[in-house]
Design a protein around this motif. Sequence first.
Motif, PDB file in Angstrom:
ATOM      1  N   HIS A 275       1.064  -1.118  -0.667  1.00 39.51           N
ATOM      2  CA  HIS A 275       0.167  -0.230   0.227  1.00 39.51           C
ATOM      3  C   HIS A 275       1.122   0.923   0.366  1.00 39.51           C
ATOM      4  CE1 HIS A 275       0.283   0.575   4.402  1.00 39.51           C
ATOM      5  NE2 HIS A 275       0.263   1.504   4.187  1.00 39.51           N
ATOM      6  N   PRO A 276       1.435   1.107   0.918  1.00 40.13           N
ATOM      7  CA  PRO A 276       2.988   2.705   0.472  1.00 40.13           C
ATOM      8  C   PRO A 276       3.165   3.013  -0.490  1.00 40.13           C
ATOM      9  CG  PRO A 276       3.520   1.562   2.312  1.00 40.13           C
ATOM     10  CD  PRO A 276       2.856   0.672   1.422  1.00 40.13           C
ATOM     11  N   ARG A 277       3.484   1.717  -1.725  1.00 42.37           N
ATOM     12  CA  ARG A 277       3.865   2.038  -3.028  1.00 42.37           C
ATOM     13  C   ARG A 277       2.631   2.572  -4.028  1.00 42.37           C
ATOM     14  NH1 ARG A 277       4.299  -0.805  -7.782  1.00 42.37           N
ATOM     15  NH2 ARG A 277       3.018  -2.329  -6.492  1.00 42.37           N
ATOM     16  N   LEU A 278       1.662   1.652  -3.873  1.00 42.46           N
ATOM     17  CA  LEU A 278       0.564   2.164  -4.757  1.00 42.46           C
ATOM     18  C   LEU A 278       0.100   3.807  -4.064  1.00 42.46           C
ATOM     19  CD1 LEU A 278      -1.062  -1.395  -4.645  1.00 42.46           C
ATOM     20  CD2 LEU A 278       0.128  -0.361  -6.152  1.00 42.46           C
ATOM     21  N   ALA A 279      -0.152   4.073  -3.129  1.00 48.93           N
ATOM     22  CA  ALA A 279      -0.960   5.235  -2.875  1.00 48.93           C
ATOM     23  C   ALA A 279       0.178   6.308  -3.296  1.00 48.93           C
ATOM     24  CB  ALA A 279      -0.376   5.041  -1.137  1.00 48.93           C
ATOM     25  N   ALA A 280       1.828   6.271  -2.956  1.00 54.19           N
ATOM     26  CA  ALA A 280       2.794   7.197  -3.456  1.00 54.19           C
ATOM     27  C   ALA A 280       2.397   7.222  -4.990  1.00 54.19           C
ATOM     28  CB  ALA A 280       3.542   6.786  -3.524  1.00 54.19           C
ATOM     29  N   LEU A 281       2.175   6.367  -5.992  1.00 57.61           N
ATOM     30  CA  LEU A 281       1.527   6.448  -7.028  1.00 57.61           C
ATOM     31  C   LEU A 281       0.314   7.310  -8.024  1.00 57.61           C
ATOM     32  CD1 LEU A 281       2.832   3.627  -8.266  1.00 57.61           C
ATOM     33  CD2 LEU A 281       3.873   4.874  -8.836  1.00 57.61           C
ATOM     34  N   GLY A 282      -0.955   7.298  -6.412  1.00 58.06           N
ATOM     35  CA  GLY A 282      -1.973   8.875  -6.876  1.00 58.06           C
ATOM     36  C   GLY A 282      -2.292   7.512  -7.534  1.00 58.06           C
ATOM     37  N   LEU A 297      -2.471  11.506   2.057  1.00 62.91           N
ATOM     38  CA  LEU A 297      -1.307  11.538   2.565  1.00 62.91           C
ATOM     39  C   LEU A 297      -1.179  10.246   3.763  1.00 62.91           C
ATOM     40  CD1 LEU A 297      -0.529  13.898   5.545  1.00 62.91           C
ATOM     41  CD2 LEU A 297      -0.616  11.503   5.662  1.00 62.91           C
ATOM     42  N   VAL A 298      -0.476   9.503   3.745  1.00 60.98           N
ATOM     43  CA  VAL A 298       0.232   7.775   4.259  1.00 60.98           C
ATOM     44  C   VAL A 298       0.556   8.321   5.383  1.00 60.98           C
ATOM     45  CG1 VAL A 298      -0.277   5.221   3.591  1.00 60.98           C
ATOM     46  CG2 VAL A 298      -0.366   6.497   2.311  1.00 60.98           C
ATOM     47  N   LEU A 299      -0.431   7.440   6.825  1.00 60.94           N
ATOM     48  CA  LEU A 299      -0.215   7.594   8.013  1.00 60.94           C
ATOM     49  C   LEU A 299       1.325   5.898   8.432  1.00 60.94           C
ATOM     50  CD1 LEU A 299       0.752   8.801  11.186  1.00 60.94           C
ATOM     51  CD2 LEU A 299      -1.114   7.304  11.244  1.00 60.94           C
ATOM     52  N   HIS A 318       1.990  15.663   7.253  1.00 58.86           N
ATOM     53  CA  HIS A 318       1.100  16.587   6.412  1.00 58.86           C
ATOM     54  C   HIS A 318       3.089  17.829   5.849  1.00 58.86           C
ATOM     55  CE1 HIS A 318      -1.035  20.828   6.567  1.00 58.86           C
ATOM     56  NE2 HIS A 318      -1.650  20.119   5.828  1.00 58.86           N
ATOM     57  N   ALA A 319       2.897  18.343   6.705  1.00 59.66           N
ATOM     58  CA  ALA A 319       3.998  19.146   6.745  1.00 59.66           C
ATOM     59  C   ALA A 319       5.211  19.009   5.010  1.00 59.66           C
ATOM     60  CB  ALA A 319       5.705  20.106   7.352  1.00 59.66           C
ATOM     61  N   ALA A 320       5.804  18.068   5.109  1.00 56.12           N
ATOM     62  CA  ALA A 320       6.318  17.207   4.246  1.00 56.12           C
ATOM     63  C   ALA A 320       5.390  17.388   3.425  1.00 56.12           C
ATOM     64  CB  ALA A 320       6.670  15.487   4.394  1.00 56.12           C
ATOM     65  N   TYR A 321       4.231  16.662   2.946  1.00 54.94           N
ATOM     66  CA  TYR A 321       3.555  16.980   2.213  1.00 54.94           C
ATOM     67  C   TYR A 321       3.373  18.176   1.087  1.00 54.94           C
ATOM     68  CZ  TYR A 321      -1.468  15.175  -0.582  1.00 54.94           C
ATOM     69  OH  TYR A 321      -1.947  15.492  -1.389  1.00 54.94           O
ATOM     70  N   ARG A 322       2.644  19.317   2.605  1.00 57.94           N
ATOM     71  CA  ARG A 322       2.794  20.451   1.018  1.00 57.94           C
ATOM     72  C   ARG A 322       3.874  20.883   0.807  1.00 57.94           C
ATOM     73  NH1 ARG A 322      -1.606  23.357   3.401  1.00 57.94           N
ATOM     74  NH2 ARG A 322      -0.068  25.507   3.582  1.00 57.94           N
ATOM     75  N   GLU A 323       4.860  20.801   1.611  1.00 60.14           N
ATOM     76  CA  GLU A 323       5.938  21.169   0.612  1.00 60.14           C
ATOM     77  C   GLU A 323       5.942  19.997  -0.528  1.00 60.14           C
ATOM     78  OE1 GLU A 323       9.615  20.171   2.682  1.00 60.14           O
ATOM     79  OE2 GLU A 323       8.640  21.533   4.650  1.00 60.14           O
ATOM     80  N   ALA A 339      -4.077  30.207 -10.388  1.00 61.24           N
ATOM     81  CA  ALA A 339      -2.797  29.719  -8.886  1.00 61.24           C
ATOM     82  C   ALA A 339      -3.315  29.021  -8.094  1.00 61.24           C
ATOM     83  CB  ALA A 339      -3.304  31.154  -7.369  1.00 61.24           C
ATOM     84  N   MET A 340      -2.164  27.727  -7.199  1.00 56.72           N
ATOM     85  CA  MET A 340      -2.687  26.748  -6.543  1.00 56.72           C
ATOM     86  C   MET A 340      -3.141  26.826  -5.691  1.00 56.72           C
ATOM     87  SD  MET A 340       0.264  24.884  -4.166  1.00 56.72           S
ATOM     88  CE  MET A 340       0.746  25.986  -2.595  1.00 56.72           C
ATOM     89  N   ARG A 341      -4.428  26.216  -5.728  1.00 56.82           N
ATOM     90  CA  ARG A 341      -5.683  25.786  -4.811  1.00 56.82           C
ATOM     91  C   ARG A 341      -4.995  25.309  -3.791  1.00 56.82           C
ATOM     92  NH1 ARG A 341      -7.460  22.879  -9.897  1.00 56.82           N
ATOM     93  NH2 ARG A 341      -7.683  24.286 -11.511  1.00 56.82           N
ATOM     94  N   GLY A 342      -4.152  25.343  -3.271  1.00 60.91           N
ATOM     95  CA  GLY A 342      -4.520  24.901  -1.690  1.00 60.91           C
ATOM     96  C   GLY A 342      -3.223  23.353  -1.648  1.00 60.91           C
ATOM     97  N   ALA A 343      -2.257  23.323  -0.900  1.00 58.29           N
ATOM     98  CA  ALA A 343      -1.475  22.250  -1.089  1.00 58.29           C
ATOM     99  C   ALA A 343      -2.215  21.026   0.214  1.00 58.29           C
ATOM    100  CB  ALA A 343      -0.160  22.284   0.125  1.00 58.29           C
ATOM    101  N   ASP A 344      -3.226  21.344   1.428  1.00 56.95           N
ATOM    102  CA  ASP A 344      -3.808  20.160   2.229  1.00 56.95           C
ATOM    103  C   ASP A 344      -3.466  19.018   1.302  1.00 56.95           C
ATOM    104  OD1 ASP A 344      -2.862  21.526   4.415  1.00 56.95           O
ATOM    105  OD2 ASP A 344      -4.667  22.798   3.951  1.00 56.95           O
ATOM    106  N   PRO A 345      -3.448  17.814   1.566  1.00 56.29           N
ATOM    107  CA  PRO A 345      -4.220  16.171   1.190  1.00 56.29           C
ATOM    108  C   PRO A 345      -5.724  16.153   1.440  1.00 56.29           C
ATOM    109  CG  PRO A 345      -3.560  16.118   3.452  1.00 56.29           C
ATOM    110  CD  PRO A 345      -3.049  17.177   3.208  1.00 56.29           C
ATOM    111  N   ALA A 346      -6.790  15.680   0.369  1.00 55.87           N
ATOM    112  CA  ALA A 346      -7.707  15.096   0.163  1.00 55.87           C
ATOM    113  C   ALA A 346      -8.556  14.273   0.794  1.00 55.87           C
ATOM    114  CB  ALA A 346      -8.631  15.765  -0.993  1.00 55.87           C
ATOM    115  N   VAL A 347      -7.036  12.885   1.196  1.00 61.39           N
ATOM    116  CA  VAL A 347      -7.688  12.073   1.771  1.00 61.39           C
ATOM    117  C   VAL A 347      -6.639  11.750   2.246  1.00 61.39           C
ATOM    118  CG1 VAL A 347      -7.806   9.575   0.957  1.00 61.39           C
ATOM    119  CG2 VAL A 347      -8.668  11.080  -0.811  1.00 61.39           C
ATOM    120  N   VAL A 348      -6.545  11.116   3.862  1.00 63.45           N
ATOM    121  CA  VAL A 348      -5.620  10.677   5.278  1.00 63.45           C
ATOM    122  C   VAL A 348      -6.163   9.290   5.499  1.00 63.45           C
ATOM    123  CG1 VAL A 348      -4.855  10.861   6.978  1.00 63.45           C
ATOM    124  CG2 VAL A 348      -5.427  13.449   5.688  1.00 63.45           C
ATOM    125  N   LEU A 349      -5.188   8.841   5.156  1.00 61.24           N
ATOM    126  CA  LEU A 349      -5.141   6.934   4.811  1.00 61.24           C
ATOM    127  C   LEU A 349      -4.076   6.564   6.043  1.00 61.24           C
ATOM    128  CD1 LEU A 349      -4.452   6.028   0.923  1.00 61.24           C
ATOM    129  CD2 LEU A 349      -6.675   6.456   2.289  1.00 61.24           C
TER     130      LEU A 349
END
Length: 679
Positions: A275-282, A297-299, A318-323, A339-349
């Motif tokens: 799951h970490p590899r696949l989630a990272a592929l989006g 974003l995956v805990l 979360h800080a890393a995700y935003r960066e 313009a960038m619409r926001g850097a927060d995740p829409a899905v957190v696993l």
Amino acid sequence: MTTHPEVDALLDRSHRLGSDPRNTNYAGGNASAKGSATDPVTGGEVELMWVKGSGGDLGTLTASGLAVLRLDRLRALVDVYPGVEREDEMVGAFDYCLHGKGGAAPSIDTAMHGLVDAPHVDHLHPDSGIALACAADGEKLTAECFGDSVVWVPWRRPGFQLGLDIAAIKEANPQAVGCVLGGHGITAWGSTSEECERNSLHIIRTAEAFLAEKGKAEPFGPVVEGYEALPEAERRERAAALAPYIRGLASQDRPQVGHFTDSEVVLDFLARAEHPRLAALGTSCPDHFLRTKVRPLVLDLPPAAPLEDAVARLRELHAAYREEYAAYYRRHALPDSPAMRGADPAVVLVPGVGMFSFGKDKQTARVAGEFYVNAVNVMRGAEAVSSYAPIEEAEKFRIEYWALEEAKLQRMPKPKPLATRVALVTGAGSGIGKAIAHRLAAEGACVVVADLNGENAVAVAEELGGPDKAVAVTVDVTDEEQIAAAFKAASLAFGGVDLVVNNAGISISKPLLETSVKDWDLQHDIMARGSFLVSREAARVMTVQGLGGDIVYIASKNAVFAGPNNIAYSATKADQAHQVRLLAAELGEHGIRVNGVNPDGVVRGSGIFAGGWGAQRAAVYGVPEEKLGEFYAQRTILKREVLPEHVANAVFALTGGDLTHTTGLHIPVDAGVAAAFLR
């Protein structure tokens, strides 16, 4: 109103296809029909196409959700097509092909339907079809699965050129009933509506069977020890504890409403090694990542990790995700990109717990979660027979920050004043609380309807629009555990709480010498103690979220006015009034505002008055009970009767955005009682 037979057939087909999530996702895909009708100008026959318009949903499609276009004009656009680099210009040209007034705006897929030489066309996003479309060797697998009856179309962003591509492929393959669109979905066609639907279902079900028969047993790898799903009760307890923290993180750029999912699909995915590899592929399908962002974003901790460790790690991630998201934007943005619409995740696993998804309202948050479940199913299918290979990141950016997508967002109606806010109202099953719940919901809030009478609470929640708008909780505000459970329910339903109204109350009107200790304790338990307990739990959730908040007390004119024969009620209302001042001073540093409303004489629609208080007060004043409202009105300065809706108006005034710098205030809603003026 009569409709064209082809329209009736199209709507019926759309409803059948759209009602089954195996066929397409919510608001995903489109269907069309072509036919002739009488031109009201010339009286002659004109060839038309009816196609689902932009933003509609197949499962609930109506005739008004169809765009109606003249086929001769639509097909003539081929002669003026300026090429793929300027294909977006063709969307505006669709408006010049419309037939008649009304109807929906044509979608980006209109060309696909109009240019394909078939009377009926379906474009769908089934998990099975997208699994083939997103497999590394999808073209080969499509041929293996369907032979030459379904043709592969390489990835191309939706638009006019894709319509030309599919039209050419159909013409070159007269034996084909449809195609698989690389990285995207499927398209099918037919000479009748029935044949088209049959071909769509043939592609979907054949792909399902192929994946099941040819696929390996554990495409996501083995279960990782310690990452298994927690038992249900423990899992939901953990989810309720995490939800406000996660919602606060997901709302750094703009406030969001949350949704929680702990379905077997999600829990199994998160328990597996891959799951970490696949989630990272989006995600891949454009409909998916427009809702879920390019990746979640995956805990990366097991569910047994202490809560404080999980929260600390989520903050780091979360800080890393935003960066990373900002870097993604910088990598691909052009000078004219939105313009960038926001850097927060829409899905957190969260392994062992489930998925938290977010959006501008509950429906959007829920649908984002549903789309990620679709994405998990796609990954499973692709990994079962090949490897998951979504479209390139640059292509994802082209769609996410597409000028046409930006224009669509800009056309959205302005949010209501309380949009994204989650309100919990006690005593909301009737009277003033019910009126407050209705007003807050009408202004855009999600509402938790809390009441001792569970049936009343459920009825009000249904009136407000059901689970995407409101949920019901049965709660005795004198019980700490029930209050905690109500806030947990709010966190699981909407991600947390932003606005709490202490409205639950009772009143017993008696002279001092007839007031028993039981009378005194009951009223203080419900209103003074109950408000304290609710406010304490609200403060816990709000401080964790870090989004500020509002706490409103429905006190009473009697908090400051010495009326006859109500020592217990008036004393407890004075207690509530001082809680407002104390908590306003204490919670202000967290951005939590605490204010009060002092109603008086709310007879019609009031639960308290209906429960006997009205008869008691009428006896005190020597008037018939049915005349009590008029009596109260005549003793006011304005000579107006106060209704529950007027109290609800005051709550909205305090929380709707205009009084952002006001806390510790009590607003009288009594039509003017001079003796109760605050001083």
